[in-house]
Motif scaffolding. Structure first.
Motif, PDB file in Angstrom:
ATOM      1  N   ARG A  95       5.206  13.444   1.561  1.00 26.81           N
ATOM      2  CA  ARG A  95       5.621  12.191   2.144  1.00 26.81           C
ATOM      3  C   ARG A  95       5.270  10.997   1.782  1.00 26.81           C
ATOM      4  NH1 ARG A  95       5.544  11.077   8.058  1.00 26.81           N
ATOM      5  NH2 ARG A  95       3.646  11.803   8.105  1.00 26.81           N
ATOM      6  N   LEU A 125       0.949   5.523  -0.051  1.00 28.53           N
ATOM      7  CA  LEU A 125       0.143   6.592   0.291  1.00 28.53           C
ATOM      8  C   LEU A 125       1.013   7.825   0.177  1.00 28.53           C
ATOM      9  CD1 LEU A 125      -1.609   5.588   3.609  1.00 28.53           C
ATOM     10  CD2 LEU A 125      -2.544   5.404   1.349  1.00 28.53           C
ATOM     11  N   GLU A 138      -3.110  18.404  -5.079  1.00 32.14           N
ATOM     12  CA  GLU A 138      -2.506  19.899  -5.493  1.00 32.14           C
ATOM     13  C   GLU A 138      -1.176  19.876  -5.138  1.00 32.14           C
ATOM     14  OE1 GLU A 138      -5.441  22.924  -4.428  1.00 32.14           O
ATOM     15  OE2 GLU A 138      -7.045  21.487  -4.525  1.00 32.14           O
ATOM     16  N   LYS A 148      -2.046   4.899  -5.741  1.00 41.81           N
ATOM     17  CA  LYS A 148      -2.524   4.087  -7.125  1.00 41.81           C
ATOM     18  C   LYS A 148      -3.903   4.697  -7.658  1.00 41.81           C
ATOM     19  CE  LYS A 148      -0.146  -0.078  -5.268  1.00 41.81           C
ATOM     20  NZ  LYS A 148      -0.342  -1.233  -4.765  1.00 41.81           N
ATOM     21  N   GLU A 181       1.043  -1.157   0.114  1.00 41.27           N
ATOM     22  CA  GLU A 181      -0.217   0.054   0.027  1.00 41.27           C
ATOM     23  C   GLU A 181       0.897   1.240   0.109  1.00 41.27           C
ATOM     24  OE1 GLU A 181      -3.609   1.470   2.802  1.00 41.27           O
ATOM     25  OE2 GLU A 181      -1.740   1.617   3.676  1.00 41.27           O
ATOM     26  N   GLY A 194      -7.213  10.768  -6.643  1.00 39.69           N
ATOM     27  CA  GLY A 194      -6.510  10.902  -5.320  1.00 39.69           C
ATOM     28  C   GLY A 194      -5.381  11.653  -5.398  1.00 39.69           C
ATOM     29  N   LEU A 202      -4.467  13.774  -7.771  1.00 33.08           N
ATOM     30  CA  LEU A 202      -4.967  15.165  -8.351  1.00 33.08           C
ATOM     31  C   LEU A 202      -5.282  16.124  -7.229  1.00 33.08           C
ATOM     32  CD1 LEU A 202      -6.475  14.174 -11.783  1.00 33.08           C
ATOM     33  CD2 LEU A 202      -3.968  14.944 -11.409  1.00 33.08           C
ATOM     34  N   THR A 203      -6.204  15.492  -6.494  1.00 35.32           N
ATOM     35  CA  THR A 203      -6.616  16.254  -5.397  1.00 35.32           C
ATOM     36  C   THR A 203      -5.512  16.916  -4.423  1.00 35.32           C
ATOM     37  OG1 THR A 203      -7.095  14.350  -4.040  1.00 35.32           O
ATOM     38  CG2 THR A 203      -9.042  15.129  -5.291  1.00 35.32           C
ATOM     39  N   GLU A 260       1.552  11.814   0.915  1.00 34.44           N
ATOM     40  CA  GLU A 260       0.683  12.861   2.013  1.00 34.44           C
ATOM     41  C   GLU A 260       1.118  14.234   1.866  1.00 34.44           C
ATOM     42  OE1 GLU A 260       0.606  11.532   6.160  1.00 34.44           O
ATOM     43  OE2 GLU A 260       1.443  13.633   6.779  1.00 34.44           O
ATOM     44  N   GLY A 296      -0.905  16.768   5.764  1.00 36.55           N
ATOM     45  CA  GLY A 296      -1.836  15.970   6.738  1.00 36.55           C
ATOM     46  C   GLY A 296      -2.898  15.459   5.962  1.00 36.55           C
ATOM     47  N   VAL A 297      -3.153  15.705   4.550  1.00 38.44           N
ATOM     48  CA  VAL A 297      -4.032  15.069   3.702  1.00 38.44           C
ATOM     49  C   VAL A 297      -3.322  13.751   3.053  1.00 38.44           C
ATOM     50  CG1 VAL A 297      -5.609  14.807   1.709  1.00 38.44           C
ATOM     51  CG2 VAL A 297      -5.410  17.086   3.365  1.00 38.44           C
ATOM     52  N   GLN A 298      -3.704  12.459   3.123  1.00 37.81           N
ATOM     53  CA  GLN A 298      -3.372  11.272   2.630  1.00 37.81           C
ATOM     54  C   GLN A 298      -4.214  10.696   1.589  1.00 37.81           C
ATOM     55  OE1 GLN A 298      -2.772   8.554   5.675  1.00 37.81           O
ATOM     56  NE2 GLN A 298      -0.682   9.594   6.420  1.00 37.81           N
ATOM     57  N   VAL A 299      -3.404  10.455   0.334  1.00 39.34           N
ATOM     58  CA  VAL A 299      -4.201   9.744  -0.823  1.00 39.34           C
ATOM     59  C   VAL A 299      -3.541   8.644  -1.231  1.00 39.34           C
ATOM     60  CG1 VAL A 299      -5.402  11.715  -1.486  1.00 39.34           C
ATOM     61  CG2 VAL A 299      -3.091  10.973  -2.673  1.00 39.34           C
ATOM     62  N   ASN A 300      -4.215   7.450  -1.847  1.00 43.12           N
ATOM     63  CA  ASN A 300      -3.527   6.479  -2.416  1.00 43.12           C
ATOM     64  C   ASN A 300      -2.728   6.666  -3.600  1.00 43.12           C
ATOM     65  OD1 ASN A 300      -3.121   3.722  -3.468  1.00 43.12           O
ATOM     66  ND2 ASN A 300      -4.974   3.142  -1.894  1.00 43.12           N
TER      67      ASN A 300
END
Lengths: 323, 101
Positions: free
Chosen positions: B75, B47, B67, B58, B45, B62, B64-65, B49, B52-56
């Motif tokens: 990270r 991620l 930014e 893959k 997996e 995710g 793109l959000t 970051e 403080g916002v984490q997205v996958n």
């Protein structure tokens, strides 16, 4: 799903203005530059009538102060020296809003410029502004998290589809859109708890209205399917977790009798786990899961009702045999 | 990341690395697609970051959000058996500015 504790965000006057200048018809009257980083330490509004009249105990100076017709008329009835004196009580407030599009009288302008308080005006009447701004402040200050998952609205039920990348969330969403349901967010969903305690879902602004389909790339949903194919935000009613089918399915509910929930921002949201296997039409399953949830919300629990009936029939048979 | 860390990498350890977005336009659609392609080669997996916002990693949407503009610090967090290889491959992408300078 949640990796970080949700934090209640700090709100600054600048953020309030940015979020509300459209819906609240706000514009700057003075000291806009001081709004940056200026915190609204108590996220609420206050009409400072009593404080301006001299009663300062309980003056809610940490809130945004709204000067309406009553406050302005009262101030106009005072002598110029007294007005300036009274306006000085506003020195520590985060910001002042003048309603009904009223401009600041010159004496107020001088006093506030001196005090550096950001001043806005709204074209709305005071009562309407108070209501709309209260809702906006609550939305801004409510805890928010971003979760992986595709959010769709199916016949009035808000469903969050979850599952590892590549499992087919977007493909199912696409099939549901073709059946007339609406996309809220593809792959990344922003969740917040509103003042009624419901969880509201929306897309992240930058990717709103778009989705990614493997093999096709990024598509703009409303341009292909029309405006009814998307929805700005939607209450979260049901989480559907999609999981690759394995031999062990001990935790897959075959009766629907056990209701599983997941805690989202302190609210228990119903959760259904659906195994994904080759050849299984999950679009139908997801659609029916949403309709079943709607039935439950209307007070009908099919699994439980059938089970009750079964129990009744079985116990009758047993009684007959005994007698 | 210390060598000790790497040696301990198993299914439950999370490896972390900081990266900076160096290419001019940041993580737009093309770099996001490259990241997804690279991340999807690994079983672990992964991620990403930012603030403080984490997205996958893959998920294109995710990424793109996030930014992730030029100069943004991100990270990478990888959990799973091939986590260290995955991090190396992703760091390499960032360092090569997603082949776009």
């Amino acid at each position: 799903m949640m990796r970080r504790p949700a934090e209640t965000p700090r709100i600054t006057v600048e953020e309030f203005f940015e979020a509300g200048h459209g819906s609240l018809e706000l514009s700057w009257e003075a000291n806009a530059e001081n709004a940056v980083g200026r915190e609204i330490s108590e996220v609420a509004l206050n009409r400072p009538g009593l404080a301006l009249a001299g009663f300062l105990r309980y003056f809610a100076y940490r809130r945004i102060q709204v000067l309406g017709l009553a406050e302005m008329s009262y101030m106009n009835s005072l002598s110029p020296e007294e007005r300036v004196q009274r306006y000085r009580i506003l020195r520590n407030v985060p910001a002042v809003v003048l309603s009904r599009g009223r401009r600041m009288p010159l004496y107020v302008r001088k006093t506030t410029a001196e005090l550096g308080i950001p001043i806005m005006r709204t074209r709305l009447v005071t009562g309407h502004f108070m209501n709309a701004a209260t809702v906006l402040l609550q939305n801004l200050s409510s805890p928010r998290i971003r979760v992986p998952g595709t959010m769709i609205e199916i016949n009035g039920i808000g469903v969050l589809l979850e599952g590892e990348p590549g499992i087919g969330k977007s493909e199912i969403a696409l099939a549901l859109i073709k059946r007339g349901h609406s996309l809220v967010a593809d792959d990344v969903t922003s969740l917040t708890r509103d003042s009624t305690g419901a969880i509201q879902a929306s897309a992240v602004e930058i990717t709103r209205e778009h989705m990614e389909i493997r093999g096709l790339g990024i598509i703009h949903v409303p341009r292909i399917f029309g405006v009814s194919s998307i929805r700005g935000d939607m209450r979260l009613d049901l989480i559907i977790r999609m999981r690759k089918q394995t031999r062990e399915e001990g935790d897959i509910d075959r009766t629907g009798l056990d209701t599983t929930t997941r805690n989202v921002l302190g609210v228990e949201v119903p959760l259904v786990t659906v195994p994904v296997a080759a050849g299984r039409d999950l679009t139908n399953v997801v659609e029916v899961a949403a309709l079943n949830q709607r039935l439950k919300q209307m007070g009908h629990d099919s699994a439980r009702e059938l089970d009750e009936r079964l129990k009744k029939v079985l116990s009758r048979k047993e009684n007959r045999r005994e007698s | 990341m210390s060598p000790d860390n790497e040696a301990m990498a198993d299914a439950s350890t999370t490896l972390e690395r900081e990266v900076t977005v160096e290419n001019q336009f940041g993580i737009h659609a093309r770099p996001a697609a490259l990241l997804v392609k690279t991340a999807s080669r690994f079983a672990c997996e992964i991620l990403l970051e930012k603030n403080g916002v984490q997205v996958n990693a893959k998920s294109i949407m995710g990424l793109l959000t996030l930014e992730g503009h030029h100069g943004a610090k991100l990270r990478i967090l990888a959990t799973g058996v091939d986590a260290s290889e995955a991090i190396a491959a992703i760091v390499d992408l960032f360092e090569r500015k997603f082949h776009e300078g």
